[in-house]
Scaffold this active site. Structure first.
Site, mmCIF file in Angstrom:
data_model
loop_
_atom_site.group_PDB
_atom_site.id
_atom_site.type_symbol
_atom_site.label_atom_id
_atom_site.label_comp_id
_atom_site.label_asym_id
_atom_site.label_seq_id
_atom_site.Cartn_x
_atom_site.Cartn_y
_atom_site.Cartn_z
ATOM 1 N N GLN A 1 -7.415 39.448 -31.666
ATOM 2 C CA GLN A 1 -6.725 39.341 -30.370
ATOM 3 C C GLN A 1 -7.405 40.256 -29.365
ATOM 4 O O GLN A 1 -7.048 40.282 -28.196
ATOM 5 C CB GLN A 1 -5.265 39.784 -30.519
ATOM 6 C CG GLN A 1 -4.461 38.934 -31.458
ATOM 7 C CD GLN A 1 -3.140 39.612 -31.797
ATOM 8 O OE1 GLN A 1 -2.145 39.433 -31.123
ATOM 9 N NE2 GLN A 1 -3.140 40.410 -32.848
ATOM 10 N N ASN A 2 -8.376 41.039 -29.847
ATOM 11 C CA ASN A 2 -9.012 42.021 -28.962
ATOM 12 C C ASN A 2 -10.040 41.349 -28.067
ATOM 13 O O ASN A 2 -10.712 40.403 -28.467
ATOM 14 C CB ASN A 2 -9.674 43.134 -29.792
ATOM 15 C CG ASN A 2 -8.645 43.875 -30.618
ATOM 16 O OD1 ASN A 2 -7.452 43.755 -30.359
ATOM 17 N ND2 ASN A 2 -9.085 44.617 -31.611
ATOM 18 N N VAL A 3 -10.162 41.896 -26.868
ATOM 19 C CA VAL A 3 -11.094 41.316 -25.895
ATOM 20 C C VAL A 3 -12.300 42.242 -25.698
ATOM 21 O O VAL A 3 -13.086 42.051 -24.781
ATOM 22 C CB VAL A 3 -10.377 41.064 -24.542
ATOM 23 C CG1 VAL A 3 -9.286 40.016 -24.688
ATOM 24 C CG2 VAL A 3 -9.780 42.357 -23.958
ATOM 25 N N HIS B 1 -8.051 35.749 -27.589
ATOM 26 C CA HIS B 1 -7.608 36.105 -26.236
ATOM 27 C C HIS B 1 -8.772 36.289 -25.262
ATOM 28 O O HIS B 1 -8.622 36.934 -24.229
ATOM 29 C CB HIS B 1 -6.741 37.378 -26.283
ATOM 30 C CG HIS B 1 -5.412 37.154 -26.943
ATOM 31 N ND1 HIS B 1 -4.571 38.179 -27.321
ATOM 32 C CD2 HIS B 1 -4.772 36.004 -27.282
ATOM 33 C CE1 HIS B 1 -3.469 37.673 -27.868
ATOM 34 N NE2 HIS B 1 -3.576 36.357 -27.866
ATOM 35 N N SER C 1 0.836 44.689 -33.292
ATOM 36 C CA SER C 1 2.296 44.832 -33.320
ATOM 37 C C SER C 1 2.961 43.531 -33.762
ATOM 38 O O SER C 1 4.149 43.504 -34.054
ATOM 39 C CB SER C 1 2.820 45.241 -31.940
ATOM 40 O OG SER C 1 2.360 44.326 -30.965
HETATM 41 P P1 OAD Z 1 -0.144 46.391 -29.396
HETATM 42 O O1 OAD Z 1 -0.429 47.511 -28.429
HETATM 43 O O2 OAD Z 1 1.051 45.552 -29.194
HETATM 44 O O3 OAD Z 1 -0.032 46.958 -30.875
HETATM 45 C C1 OAD Z 1 -0.970 47.812 -31.428
HETATM 46 C C2 OAD Z 1 -0.570 48.057 -32.868
HETATM 47 O O4 OAD Z 1 -1.577 48.823 -33.474
HETATM 48 C C3 OAD Z 1 0.755 48.834 -33.015
HETATM 49 O O5 OAD Z 1 1.556 48.152 -33.971
HETATM 50 C C4 OAD Z 1 0.294 50.210 -33.541
HETATM 51 O O6 OAD Z 1 1.237 50.761 -34.451
HETATM 52 C C5 OAD Z 1 -0.986 49.836 -34.270
HETATM 53 N N1 OAD Z 1 -1.987 50.909 -34.348
HETATM 54 C C6 OAD Z 1 -2.312 51.846 -33.419
HETATM 55 N N2 OAD Z 1 -3.345 52.599 -33.832
HETATM 56 C C7 OAD Z 1 -3.700 52.129 -35.057
HETATM 57 C C8 OAD Z 1 -4.700 52.475 -35.992
HETATM 58 N N3 OAD Z 1 -5.572 53.456 -35.774
HETATM 59 N N4 OAD Z 1 -4.775 51.763 -37.141
HETATM 60 C C9 OAD Z 1 -3.902 50.745 -37.393
HETATM 61 N N5 OAD Z 1 -2.939 50.370 -36.545
HETATM 62 C C10 OAD Z 1 -2.833 51.039 -35.385
HETATM 63 O O7 OAD Z 1 -1.477 45.523 -29.435
HETATM 64 P P2 OAD Z 1 -1.736 44.067 -30.022
HETATM 65 O O8 OAD Z 1 -0.859 43.774 -31.180
HETATM 66 O O9 OAD Z 1 -3.200 43.918 -30.184
HETATM 67 O O10 OAD Z 1 -2.799 39.867 -25.371
HETATM 68 O O11 OAD Z 1 -1.272 43.175 -28.818
HETATM 69 C C11 OAD Z 1 -1.423 41.798 -28.972
HETATM 70 C C12 OAD Z 1 -1.670 41.169 -27.669
HETATM 71 O O12 OAD Z 1 -0.612 41.563 -26.794
HETATM 72 C C13 OAD Z 1 -2.910 41.646 -26.940
HETATM 73 O O13 OAD Z 1 -4.070 40.951 -27.370
HETATM 74 C C14 OAD Z 1 -2.580 41.276 -25.537
HETATM 75 C C15 OAD Z 1 -1.067 41.494 -25.477
HETATM 76 O O14 OAD Z 1 -0.395 40.431 -24.987
HETATM 77 C C16 OAD Z 1 -3.241 39.442 -24.199
HETATM 78 O O15 OAD Z 1 -3.651 40.176 -23.331
HETATM 79 C C17 OAD Z 1 -3.210 37.962 -24.099
#
Ligand code: OAD
Length: 252
Positions: free
Chosen positions: A108-110, A126, A196
């Protein structure tokens, strides 16, 4: 629940399953890049940008209302990303790819850090922040930056360019989503790492994988909504847990 580097204990059921898996599919989120110094999506605002909610900037409505503001935000994020280097988490996924027969990497990372680490076939759900897209005909370009006076225009037709990322309310790129779905439905082990698990449809991929009989493994600092369906949730930073898990499964 298993632990990461602190006690280096992973359940044998997990290491055996990983060692014997013919197909492994991995879905990553912004937590995987946190150890490269890129704030996770929901923590991404600091300094001047802390007054804005990312969900209100990452929308087509925000862009058409104030393209300069959205371009300035993406320029700030691009600069953070351009300074970043892949971490051990990204590198471990390259190692894992070499150990298994078929490996699928969905992100999902850009930020392009998986590719920078050497992963060649990354399904980018994404989009990519370093790419821009013509708002008229969808043609894409790299290396086009916001100029101080003018908004970036398409080199071919002159129409407004936008960052080539998926915004809230937009569909995922159809081919990438189709490939991701197939990869989730046809794997022995499915990893959800550093996400998340709240943004659809990416979050549903783990459910698909489970429905089709895959073992679900989550690596995250905390529990997420996916933890309830995961066979194993490993709490810890992916840059530490992943290399340890690969060592435990393949090198011991
Ligand atoms: P989030 O910011 O929602 O979640 C990041 C997750 O990573 C959280 O659950 C943290 O607990 C976990 N985390 C943080 N540091 C970590 C580490 N060192 N090792 C393991 N886990 C860690 O980000 P995403 O889930 O990527 O989409 O968000 C998904 C999408 O939401 C993004 O791609 C974005 C947004 O909508 C768009 O922009 C379309």
């Amino acid at each position: 629940m298993a632990k990461g580097r602190d006690d280096q204990q992973f359940p044998e059921e997990l290491t055996l399953a990983l060692r014997s898996a013919a197909v492994v599919t991995v879905l990553t989120g912004s937590g995987v890049s946190a150890e490269s110094g890129i704030p996770t999506f929901r923590e991404a605002q600091s300094g001047l940008w802390s007054q804005y909610n990312p969900q209100s900037l990452a929308t087509p409505e925000a862009f058409y209302q104030n393209p300069r503001l959205v371009w300035e935000w993406y320029t700030w994020r691009r600069e953070l990303i351009q300074e970043a280097k892949p971490n051990e988490g990204h590198e471990s996924l390259l190692t894992l790819e070499k150990f298994v027969e078929h490996f699928n990497l969905i992100t999902q990372n850009v930020d392009g850090l998986h590719q920078q680490a050497g992963s060649s076939d990354v399904i980018e759900l994404h989009g990519n922040i370093l790419r821009s897209k013509c708002t008229f005909d969808g043609e894409t370009f790299y290396d086009i930056a916001l100029q101080s006076d003018n908004l970036p225009g398409c080199p071919s037709c002159g129409n407004l360019l936008r960052p080539d990322v998926v915004w809230f309310g937009e569909s995922l790129p159809a081919d990438e989503y189709k490939r991701a779905l197939l990869a989730a439905q046809n794997c022995d082990v499915f990893f959800s790492i550093g996400t998340s698990g709240v943004v659809q449809p990416a979050a549903s991929l783990a459910h698909e994988a489970r429905h089709y009989g895959s073992l679900i493994v989550e690596i995250n600092l905390d529990d997420t909504p996916l933890s309830t369906i995961a066979d194993f949730t490993i709490h810890g930073p992916s840059g530490t847990v992943l290399p340890d898990l690969i060592d435990a499964a393949f090198r011991k």
